[in-house]
Scaffold this active site. Structure first.
Site, PDB file in Angstrom:
ATOM      1  CG  HIS A   1      48.949 -30.759  -7.337  1.00 25.08           C
ATOM      2  ND1 HIS A   1      48.850 -30.488  -8.613  1.00 25.08           N
ATOM      3  CD2 HIS A   1      48.018 -29.865  -6.997  1.00 25.08           C
ATOM      4  CE1 HIS A   1      48.565 -29.444  -9.128  1.00 25.08           C
ATOM      5  NE2 HIS A   1      47.745 -28.803  -8.674  1.00 25.08           N
TER       6      HIS A   1
ATOM      7  CE  LYS B   1      42.736 -22.429 -16.004  1.00 28.71           C
ATOM      8  NZ  LYS B   1      42.724 -22.491 -14.294  1.00 28.71           N
TER       9      LYS B   1
ATOM     10  NE  ARG C   1      50.326 -23.009  -4.115  1.00 31.44           N
ATOM     11  CZ  ARG C   1      49.738 -22.743  -5.187  1.00 31.44           C
ATOM     12  NH1 ARG C   1      50.417 -23.695  -6.012  1.00 31.44           N
ATOM     13  NH2 ARG C   1      48.867 -22.845  -5.498  1.00 31.44           N
TER      14      ARG C   1
ATOM     15  CB  SER D   1      49.905 -26.182 -12.376  1.00 26.33           C
ATOM     16  OG  SER D   1      49.321 -27.537 -11.787  1.00 26.33           O
TER      17      SER D   1
END
Ligand code: ADP
Length: 151
Positions: free
Chosen positions: A17, A41, A90, A127
């Site tokens: 990030h 979540k 990515r 993450s």
């Protein structure tokens, strides 16, 4: 003034990030790192912790603001009058996923998404990998900024 929002969960913020945000800094006058709150979540770090990690790391960078929001990212963009969404890419899976979201957001709210390709040395960081390593007592020092390590 060119302003962008960098939305995400940041559970926790990683060097991936940080790479995207730092490289986007010359492109925008202000970058708002916005932590999306999704009540369905489950997060490893609390909202306060996730916000604190980011604020602490960028405390001397006046072009960066940190906020939190509920609901649709495009609605939040309208609310705070931001024209650009910043996202990092990515791999091909990120691209396919992000493409549909970006096209939807442009249709819904005429908001442009600006993508930056991850740097080669942070491309593997996510993450979820950080959380796995942390959960099992591994060393995350090469994966996250120092503010996360202080916890
Ligand atoms: P989300 O839950 O929205 O995917 P994340 O916090 O996982 O939130 O990611 C926020 C943004 O950061 C996304 O655009 C994601 O692709 C990007 N990102 C995450 N890790 C990296 C990395 N290692 N390199 C580049 N971009 C990344």
């Amino acid at each position: 003034m060119k302003r962008a929002i960098f939305p995400g969960s940041f559970d926790p913020i990683t060097l991936g990030h940080v790479d995207i945000v730092n490289r986007a800094l010359p492109l925008f006058d202000e970058i708002i790192i916005a932590i999306g709150i999704n009540s369905d979540k489950k997060y490893m770090f609390s909202l306060e912790e996730r916000k604190h990690f980011i604020e602490k790391y960028y405390q001397n960078q006046p072009k960066i603001k940190v906020t939190t929001y509920h609901g649709l990212t495009t609605e939040y963009c309208k609310e705070i009058d931001v024209d650009f969404i910043l996202r990092g890419l990515r791999n091909p899976a990120d691209f396919e996923f992000e493409k549909a979201i970006a096209q939807t957001n442009r249709k819904l709210a005429q908001i442009e998404t600006v993508f930056l390709l991850t740097s080669a040395d942070t491309a593997f960081i996510s993450s979820s990998i950080v959380r796995d390593v942390y959960r099992h007592g591994g060393d995350i020092s090469g994966l996250v900024p120092p503010s996360v390590l202080e916890k």
